[in-house]
Motif scaffolding. Structure first.
Motif, short mmCIF file in Angstrom:
data_model
loop_
_atom_site.label_atom_id
_atom_site.label_comp_id
_atom_site.label_asym_id
_atom_site.label_seq_id
_atom_site.Cartn_x
_atom_site.Cartn_y
_atom_site.Cartn_z
N LEU A 91 0.86 -1.17 0.00
CA LEU A 91 0.00 0.00 0.00
C LEU A 91 0.90 1.23 0.00
N THR A 92 0.48 2.27 -0.73
CA THR A 92 1.33 3.45 -0.94
C THR A 92 0.57 4.71 -0.59
N TYR A 93 1.16 5.57 0.25
CA TYR A 93 0.52 6.80 0.72
C TYR A 93 1.44 7.99 0.53
N LYS A 94 0.86 9.19 0.56
CA LYS A 94 1.62 10.43 0.54
C LYS A 94 1.81 10.93 1.97
N ASP A 149 2.18 14.62 3.82
CA ASP A 149 2.04 16.03 3.50
C ASP A 149 3.12 16.87 4.19
N GLN A 150 3.07 18.17 3.99
CA GLN A 150 4.10 19.07 4.53
C GLN A 150 4.01 19.24 6.04
N GLU A 151 2.94 18.74 6.64
CA GLU A 151 2.81 18.77 8.10
C GLU A 151 3.21 17.43 8.72
N GLY A 152 3.58 16.47 7.87
CA GLY A 152 3.98 15.16 8.38
C GLY A 152 2.81 14.21 8.59
N LYS A 153 1.65 14.53 8.01
CA LYS A 153 0.50 13.64 8.12
C LYS A 153 0.46 12.69 6.93
N ILE A 154 -0.06 11.49 7.17
CA ILE A 154 -0.16 10.48 6.12
C ILE A 154 -1.47 10.70 5.37
N ILE A 155 -1.37 10.90 4.06
CA ILE A 155 -2.52 11.27 3.24
C ILE A 155 -2.87 10.15 2.27
N PHE A 156 -4.16 9.87 2.18
CA PHE A 156 -4.63 8.88 1.22
C PHE A 156 -4.40 9.42 -0.19
N GLY A 179 6.98 13.59 1.35
CA GLY A 179 7.44 12.31 0.80
C GLY A 179 6.36 11.27 0.65
N THR A 180 6.76 10.01 0.81
CA THR A 180 5.88 8.87 0.56
C THR A 180 6.03 7.85 1.67
N LEU A 181 4.95 7.13 1.98
CA LEU A 181 4.99 6.03 2.94
C LEU A 181 4.59 4.75 2.23
N LEU A 182 5.41 3.72 2.36
CA LEU A 182 5.15 2.41 1.78
C LEU A 182 4.89 1.39 2.88
N LEU A 227 9.73 7.64 3.00
CA LEU A 227 10.67 8.17 2.01
C LEU A 227 10.57 9.68 1.90
N ASN A 228 11.68 10.32 1.55
CA ASN A 228 11.66 11.77 1.32
C ASN A 228 11.16 12.07 -0.09
N GLU A 229 10.97 13.35 -0.39
CA GLU A 229 10.34 13.73 -1.66
C GLU A 229 11.25 13.56 -2.87
N LYS A 230 12.53 13.24 -2.66
CA LYS A 230 13.41 12.99 -3.80
C LYS A 230 13.15 11.64 -4.46
N ILE A 231 12.40 10.77 -3.77
CA ILE A 231 12.14 9.43 -4.29
C ILE A 231 10.73 9.40 -4.88
N VAL A 232 10.65 9.08 -6.16
CA VAL A 232 9.38 9.06 -6.89
C VAL A 232 8.93 7.61 -7.07
N ILE A 233 7.78 7.26 -6.50
CA ILE A 233 7.25 5.91 -6.61
C ILE A 233 6.31 5.82 -7.80
N ASP A 234 6.32 4.71 -8.51
CA ASP A 234 5.52 4.53 -9.71
C ASP A 234 4.04 4.78 -9.45
N GLU A 235 3.40 5.45 -10.40
CA GLU A 235 2.02 5.91 -10.22
C GLU A 235 1.02 4.76 -10.10
N ASP A 236 1.29 3.61 -10.76
CA ASP A 236 0.33 2.51 -10.68
C ASP A 236 0.14 2.02 -9.25
N LEU A 237 1.17 2.16 -8.42
CA LEU A 237 1.07 1.71 -7.03
C LEU A 237 0.14 2.63 -6.23
#
Length: 363
Positions: free
Chosen positions: A145-148, A150-157, A195-198, A330-340
């Motif tokens: 499962l892959t999440y964003k 946000d700039q406040e450090g919250k996990i966003i769907f 960034g991103t959360l995996l 992950l930090n924002e320098k890492i781009v995860i594939d959009e299909d995920l």
């Protein structure tokens, strides 16, 4: 839901196999028992008193690490359609079979995990030059499962980034939302914001060793004590991220910056076994350089100890018997594939294999 009642299970495809695009429904040993433990008043009582306690996993581990458990290997291989080649190997116990070591090759997403495909993918990367795009690989086999963040450090769907909605991990238990702060038992570091959360969910049939997603150095490790709840979906597995036994590693990836890698133990998992990297060096100079530049240090930066270098695909460690989770922040320098992200938006976990490319580091 009233305490004394059980909701009827509604089985439906909830996993998409990345390689084929096929929708599949997962079935596990003890699925009904797990549902009872987490969705029935008596089950929750037994869980709290017995089954989520470390001693229960320890006692079960004694059996699965003994020669008596060898008889369980063949039925397991048959039930989950694993390679029959595994039956030709002389594992001394089910525990040894479960934590077996297999060859892992870095490769393009969707390719079979073979040496030939691994070498072909490396050659393809060399031909492309990969200008500013270092590949980022799946650290484990399992359901993702892959999440964003946000700039406040919250996990966003996924999909809620630009509409002002904050949707922490989409599950609440008794009113508690599960956040980065609860996962780490520390505030969200600045380097993760944007960034991103995996979330890699490893069920029993999955390969239970895991790798470093690219080259870099391991800066810090922190162990967090806790329970051993199940990480299966029937058990509302997000709860495990903030209450289960886990280990947090601060990694600095070459050309990609810092990330946090978290192994989460689960019911019947007695241990998280982490290796050190292949080369060691002192990080004292790095910390002095930071101080001279006036940079702030985080909770994960402080103190002096040796750090460890690792290569892409190098084994980081493995789990003892049981289902498990790995969470990567992950930090924002890492781009995860959009299909995920798209699969997560649809409510689907993505089934993938260790070592396949799932993103890249941008310049």
């Amino acid at each position: 839901m009233p305490h004394g009642t059980m909701q009827k299970e509604q089985p439906c495809p909830s996993i998409i196999e990345r390689k084929t695009g096929r929708l599949i429904q997962e079935e596990e040993y003890g699925q009904k028992a797990i549902y009872f433990l987490y969705h029935h008043f008596l089950g929750r009582l037994l869980l709290k008193m017995i089954f989520a306690r470390p001693y229960f996993s320890f006692l079960r581990g004694l059996y699965y690490n003994s020669f008596l458990s060898k008889k369980d290997i063949a039925p397991f291989v048959e039930k989950y359609g694993l390679s029959k080649v595994l039956l030709k190997k002389n594992y001394q116990s089910f525990g040894a079979f479960f934590s077996r070591k297999e060859a892992v090759y870095l490769r393009e997403a969707g390719k079979e995990n073979t040496k030939e495909n691994g070498e072909a993918w490396k050659e393809k990367l060399r031909e492309k030059g990969q200008a500013g795009k270092r590949p980022f690989y799946a650290t484990a086999s399992g359901k993702l499962l892959t999440y964003k963040i946000d700039q406040e450090g919250k996990i966003i769907f996924p999909g809620n980034e630009n509409n002002g909605k904050s949707n922490p991990l989409p599950l609440e238990i008794k009113g508690n939302a599960y956040s980065i702060e609860k996962i780490l038992k520390a505030p969200c570091p600045e380097f993760l914001k944007g960034g991103t959360l995996l979330v890699f969910r490893l069920s029993l049939p999955d390969y239970h060793r895991y790798i470093f997603p690219t080259e870099g150095k391991l800066l810090r490790r922190k162990k967090i004590k806790g329970r051993l709840d199940s990480v299966r979906k029937e058990a509302a597995h997000f709860k495990a991220f903030s209450e289960n036994k886990r280990e947090v590693s601060l990694l600095e990836l070459t050309g990609m910056g810092k990330i946090l890698h978290v192994e989460v133990g689960a019911m019947l998992v007695g241990h998280i076994h982490n290796h050190f990297g292949s080369k060691t060096f002192s990080d004292k100079g790095d910390q002095n350089k930071k101080k001279n530049l006036g940079e702030k240090t985080t909770k994960f930066d402080r103190g002096y100890q040796q750090t460890f270098r690792f290569t892409a695909g190098e084994e980081k460690g493995y789990f003892s018997l049981g289902g498990s989770n790995i969470v990567e922040l992950l930090n924002e320098k890492i781009v995860i594939d959009e299909d995920l992200f798209e699969n997560t938006k649809k409510g689907l976990e993505t089934k993938l294999e260790i070592g396949e490319r799932i993103g890249y580091g941008k310049a």
